[in-house]
Design a protein around this motif. Structure first.
Motif, short mmCIF file in Angstrom:
data_model
loop_
_atom_site.label_atom_id
_atom_site.label_comp_id
_atom_site.label_asym_id
_atom_site.label_seq_id
_atom_site.Cartn_x
_atom_site.Cartn_y
_atom_site.Cartn_z
N TYR A 67 -17.72 18.54 -4.56
CA TYR A 67 -19.11 18.68 -4.13
C TYR A 67 -20.04 17.74 -4.91
O TYR A 67 -20.94 17.13 -4.34
CB TYR A 67 -19.59 20.13 -4.28
N HIS A 68 -19.81 17.63 -6.21
CA HIS A 68 -20.64 16.72 -7.02
C HIS A 68 -20.49 15.28 -6.56
O HIS A 68 -21.49 14.55 -6.48
CB HIS A 68 -20.31 16.85 -8.51
N ARG A 69 -19.27 14.85 -6.24
CA ARG A 69 -19.06 13.48 -5.76
C ARG A 69 -19.75 13.25 -4.42
O ARG A 69 -20.37 12.21 -4.20
CB ARG A 69 -17.56 13.18 -5.65
N LEU A 82 -22.40 14.89 -3.25
CA LEU A 82 -23.85 14.86 -3.48
C LEU A 82 -24.29 13.56 -4.13
O LEU A 82 -25.34 12.99 -3.78
CB LEU A 82 -24.27 16.06 -4.33
N LYS A 83 -23.49 13.05 -5.07
CA LYS A 83 -23.82 11.79 -5.74
C LYS A 83 -23.84 10.64 -4.72
O LYS A 83 -24.77 9.83 -4.71
CB LYS A 83 -22.80 11.50 -6.83
N ARG A 84 -22.83 10.57 -3.84
CA ARG A 84 -22.82 9.53 -2.81
C ARG A 84 -24.01 9.64 -1.88
O ARG A 84 -24.62 8.64 -1.50
CB ARG A 84 -21.52 9.60 -1.99
N GLN A 85 -24.36 10.86 -1.54
CA GLN A 85 -25.52 11.08 -0.65
C GLN A 85 -26.80 10.60 -1.33
O GLN A 85 -27.64 9.94 -0.70
CB GLN A 85 -25.62 12.56 -0.27
N ARG A 86 -26.97 10.91 -2.61
CA ARG A 86 -28.16 10.48 -3.34
C ARG A 86 -28.19 8.94 -3.46
O ARG A 86 -29.26 8.34 -3.32
CB ARG A 86 -28.19 11.10 -4.75
N GLU A 87 -27.04 8.34 -3.68
CA GLU A 87 -26.99 6.87 -3.77
C GLU A 87 -27.36 6.23 -2.45
O GLU A 87 -28.02 5.20 -2.42
CB GLU A 87 -25.59 6.42 -4.21
N ARG A 88 -26.94 6.82 -1.36
CA ARG A 88 -27.25 6.26 -0.03
C ARG A 88 -28.72 6.43 0.32
O ARG A 88 -29.30 5.55 0.94
CB ARG A 88 -26.41 6.96 1.04
N THR A 106 -32.40 9.14 -3.33
CA THR A 106 -33.13 10.32 -3.85
C THR A 106 -32.46 10.90 -5.06
O THR A 106 -31.38 10.66 -5.40
CB THR A 106 -33.22 11.43 -2.78
#
Length: 159
Positions: free
Chosen positions: A146-148, A150-156, A159
Motif C-alpha cells: 500500500y505504501h508503494r 500511494l508513493k507512486r500515486q503521489r509522484e504521478r 501531491t
C-alpha cells in the motif's frame, strides 16, 4: 454432503464409493468419513493424520494444504494451480501430476511406509508455513504494498 462423482459421471454416497473402490473390507475399514467438522476438531484430526491428501485438478491457493502445513501434517498434493507454489516435492510435501491416480497412490504409499520422511516433510511444512504466512509478516507485506502504491500515486500527481 458425502456425494462423490466418478469418471463416468455417476454420483456415489461416500460409503458406497468406498465399497466400490475398496472391495477388500480390511482396506475399507481404514477409511473414515468424518463429514464437516468444526475448526478445533480439524486441528486435532490433522495432528493425528498420517498424511493429508489434496488431489485437486485446479486450486487457486490451496487453503486445505496450507492448513495441513500449519499443523505440521505430512502432505501429498497434486501440482495444480496454487498448490505448486506452496508445496515443494521432497522439501515440505510429496507432489504428483493432477489426474494421475497411480502416481498419487504411489506418493501416498511412500509417505505411509516412511514415517521418518513423513515427519521430516511435516516439520519442514510447518516451518515454511510459519515463514510465509505468519499474520504479522503478511500484514507488513500488505502495508508495504500500500505504501508503494500511494508513493507512486503521489509522484504521478505531485501531491
Amino acid at each position: 454432503d458425502g456425494i462423490l462423482p466418478d469418471e463416468e459421471g455417476r454420483r456415489w454416497r461416500f460409503d458406497r464409493f468406498c465399497q466400490h473402490i475398496f472391495p477388500d473390507k480390511n482396506l475399507r475399514q481404514r477409511v473414515h468419513w468424518v463429514g464437516v467438522q468444526p475448526r478445533t476438531r480439524l486441528i486435532a484430526l490433522r495432528r493425528r493424520a498420517a498424511v493429508t491428501v489434496v488431489c485437486s485438478r485446479y486450486e487457486a491457493f490451496g487453503y486445505t494444504a496450507a492448513e495441513a502445513m500449519s499443523q505440521g501434517c505430512p502432505l501429498v498434493v497434486t501440482r495444480a494451480g496454487g498448490l505448486a507454489e506452496i508445496a515443494q516435492d521432497g522439501r515440505n510435501a510429496l507432489v504428483c501430476r493432477p489426474d494421475d491416480a497411480h502416481e498419487l497412490a504411489a506418493k501416498i504409499q511412500v509417505m505411509l511406509k516412511n514415517p521418518e520422511l513423513a515427519t521430516r516433510l511435516g516439520r519442514q511444512a510447518l516451518e515454511d508455513c510459519r515463514a510465509r504466512y505468519d499474520p504479522e509478516r503478511v500484514a507488513r507485506m500488505t502495508m508495504g504494498f500500500y505504501h508503494r502504491v500511494l508513493k507512486r500515486q503521489r509522484e504521478r500527481t505531485g501531491t
